[in-house]
Design an enzyme around this catalytic site. Structure first.
Site, PDB file in Angstrom:
ATOM      1  N   THR A  79       2.126 -27.923  25.798  1.00 20.16           N
ATOM      2  CA  THR A  79       1.877 -27.378  27.126  1.00 20.16           C
ATOM      3  C   THR A  79       2.775 -28.062  28.145  1.00 20.16           C
ATOM      4  O   THR A  79       3.656 -28.862  27.787  1.00 20.16           O
ATOM      5  CB  THR A  79       0.382 -27.507  27.490  1.00 20.16           C
ATOM      6  OG1 THR A  79       0.125 -26.786  28.701  1.00 20.16           O
ATOM      7  CG2 THR A  79      -0.042 -28.956  27.635  1.00 20.16           C
ATOM      8  N   LYS A 104       7.214 -27.296  27.043  1.00 19.04           N
ATOM      9  CA  LYS A 104       7.425 -26.086  26.245  1.00 19.04           C
ATOM     10  C   LYS A 104       8.902 -25.785  25.998  1.00 19.04           C
ATOM     11  O   LYS A 104       9.286 -25.376  24.898  1.00 19.04           O
ATOM     12  CB  LYS A 104       6.754 -24.881  26.915  1.00 19.04           C
ATOM     13  CG  LYS A 104       5.232 -24.921  26.853  1.00 19.04           C
ATOM     14  CD  LYS A 104       4.629 -23.629  27.390  1.00 19.04           C
ATOM     15  CE  LYS A 104       3.127 -23.610  27.236  1.00 19.04           C
ATOM     16  NZ  LYS A 104       2.542 -22.318  27.648  1.00 19.04           N
ATOM     17  N   ASN A 109       5.001 -22.859  22.348  1.00 19.08           N
ATOM     18  CA  ASN A 109       3.674 -23.420  22.600  1.00 19.08           C
ATOM     19  C   ASN A 109       2.956 -23.803  21.310  1.00 19.08           C
ATOM     20  O   ASN A 109       1.884 -24.387  21.352  1.00 19.08           O
ATOM     21  CB  ASN A 109       2.810 -22.451  23.408  1.00 19.08           C
ATOM     22  CG  ASN A 109       2.283 -21.297  22.565  1.00 19.08           C
ATOM     23  OD1 ASN A 109       2.907 -20.887  21.583  1.00 19.08           O
ATOM     24  ND2 ASN A 109       1.146 -20.749  22.947  1.00 19.08           N
ATOM     25  N   ASP A 114       1.826 -17.094  23.500  1.00 17.32           N
ATOM     26  CA  ASP A 114       1.235 -16.777  24.796  1.00 17.32           C
ATOM     27  C   ASP A 114       1.174 -15.272  25.052  1.00 17.32           C
ATOM     28  O   ASP A 114       0.178 -14.756  25.562  1.00 17.32           O
ATOM     29  CB  ASP A 114       2.015 -17.459  25.920  1.00 17.32           C
ATOM     30  CG  ASP A 114       1.712 -18.945  26.035  1.00 17.32           C
ATOM     31  OD1 ASP A 114       0.621 -19.365  25.602  1.00 17.32           O
ATOM     32  OD2 ASP A 114       2.569 -19.687  26.545  1.00 17.32           O
ATOM     33  N   ALA A 151       7.380 -15.651  38.097  1.00 18.61           N
ATOM     34  CA  ALA A 151       8.477 -15.552  37.132  1.00 18.61           C
ATOM     35  C   ALA A 151       8.678 -16.855  36.376  1.00 18.61           C
ATOM     36  O   ALA A 151       9.779 -17.173  35.955  1.00 18.61           O
ATOM     37  CB  ALA A 151       9.764 -15.164  37.860  1.00 18.61           C
ATOM     38  N   ALA A 180       4.918 -18.616  31.895  1.00 13.87           N
ATOM     39  CA  ALA A 180       3.850 -17.687  31.512  1.00 13.87           C
ATOM     40  C   ALA A 180       4.271 -16.257  31.774  1.00 13.87           C
ATOM     41  O   ALA A 180       3.995 -15.350  30.974  1.00 13.87           O
ATOM     42  CB  ALA A 180       2.570 -18.027  32.266  1.00 13.87           C
ATOM     43  N   ARG A 224      13.495 -15.679  44.343  1.00  8.09           N
ATOM     44  CA  ARG A 224      13.928 -14.442  43.712  1.00  8.09           C
ATOM     45  C   ARG A 224      14.850 -14.669  42.522  1.00  8.09           C
ATOM     46  O   ARG A 224      14.845 -13.885  41.566  1.00  8.09           O
ATOM     47  CB  ARG A 224      14.616 -13.541  44.753  1.00  8.09           C
ATOM     48  CG  ARG A 224      15.147 -12.269  44.102  1.00  8.09           C
ATOM     49  CD  ARG A 224      15.711 -11.252  45.051  1.00  8.09           C
ATOM     50  NE  ARG A 224      16.332 -10.184  44.287  1.00  8.09           N
ATOM     51  CZ  ARG A 224      16.122  -8.894  44.494  1.00  8.09           C
ATOM     52  NH1 ARG A 224      15.286  -8.493  45.442  1.00  8.09           N
ATOM     53  NH2 ARG A 224      16.741  -7.993  43.744  1.00  8.09           N
TER      54      ARG A 224
END
Length: 294
Positions: A83, A87, A108, A124, A151, A154, A177
């Protein structure tokens, strides 16, 4: 339900020899790690199925990750979950990487094989899809566009899973962005990037809406965004599970939307690793939810 993820070419752990005193060990590596619910989760399964084995939390500083990963097999470990913040680094340290983990750019779940090689996968996205399908079995990814908020790592797993399951268009917005633009560059033309200031606009016509950020988590600022364009028949889910019912989910439900909390993603993503480490396919059910929430 979608097919279980698999570790390409990696069989389940071989059974221990008759009379062996060895007990398989697994765990979760993070920094910090005290908050993790994974030990409670896997401990419930070990007890439920009467299995020999232990699953422990391992606090490992980033500068020690490589040394620890290569020493754990000699201490009896058959694998670990990974975690934050490890990762991406764990993926780079692995000897064999699944296509899914490579696409997401993070691992993960690790398996330590008897030949010393480290195999890495990312479950995930599987956990996300399995959670939605368990609690909203009528949901179909192809029913319409999906909108993903955030973004980070996850989000990348969610994006990969939604595209794999047939979402016709995937809209994404992130406060920075450039990270959303990078996802579009890597995942293709079905991804459409929205400016954070226009985040409410990407909900128009969306059949699936996902908050992949930490906003709304206990101790964090809530996710506040205009929901005027939200379809009342949309499926809305939040990867946050502390609290289970975030303000974002409550507001979406008040508009008539189906909502799914984020705890199930944690539970489902853990199942493939447990099966390979301990040799039993575990069930994700109400009893497991209760055990993890206690």
């Amino acid at each position: 339900m979608t097919d279980e993820p698999h570790f390409t070419g990696i069989p389940a752990q071989p059974p221990l020899p008759a009379g062996s005193s060895a007990v398989p060990l697994a765990g979760v590596i993070g920094w910090p790690i005290g908050h993790s619910r994974s030990p409670r989760l896997h401990g419930h399964w070990l007890k439920r199925y009467g299995l020999r084995g232990h699953y422990v939390p391992l606090a490992v500083a980033p500068e020690h990750l490589g040394q620890v990963l290569h020493s754990l097999p000699r201490a009896g470990f058959v694998g670990v979950n990974v975690t934050i913040p490890h990762k991406e680094a764990a993926l780079a340290l692995a000897d064999v990487v699944t296509d899914r983990a490579a696409l997401i750019g993070a691992a993960n779940t690790l398996i330590f094989r008897p030949d010393g090689r480290i195999h890495a996968d990312n479950t995930d996205g599987y956990g996300f899809i399995a959670n939605v399908q368990q609690h909203a079995p009528e949901w179909q990814a192809a029913a319409g566009p999906a909108a993903v908020i955030g973004a980070g790592g996850a989000a990348r797993a969610v994006v990969a899973a939604l595209l794999e399951h047939g979402v016709p268009e995937l809209r994404i917005a992130n406060r920075t962005r450039i990270r959303a633009d990078q996802i579009r560059a890597e995942f293709g033309a079905r991804v459409v990037v929205y400016d954070w200031a226009q985040i409410g606009n990407m909900l128009e016509g969306a059949a699936t809406v996902v908050n992949s950020t930490s906003m709304g988590m206990e101790g964090m600022q809530p996710l506040r965004m205009p929901l005027d364009a939200l379809r009342p028949d949309a499926l809305v889910t939040d990867l946050v599970y502390t609290p289970l019912d975030t303000l974002f989910l409550a507001e979406a439900r008040a508009r008539g939307c189906r909502t799914v909390d984020g705890l199930g993603m944690l539970l489902h993503q853990a199942a493939p690793g447990f099966e390979r480490w301990f040799g039993v396919k575990p069930e994700v059910d109400a009893a497991l939810r209760m055990a993890v929430l206690e």
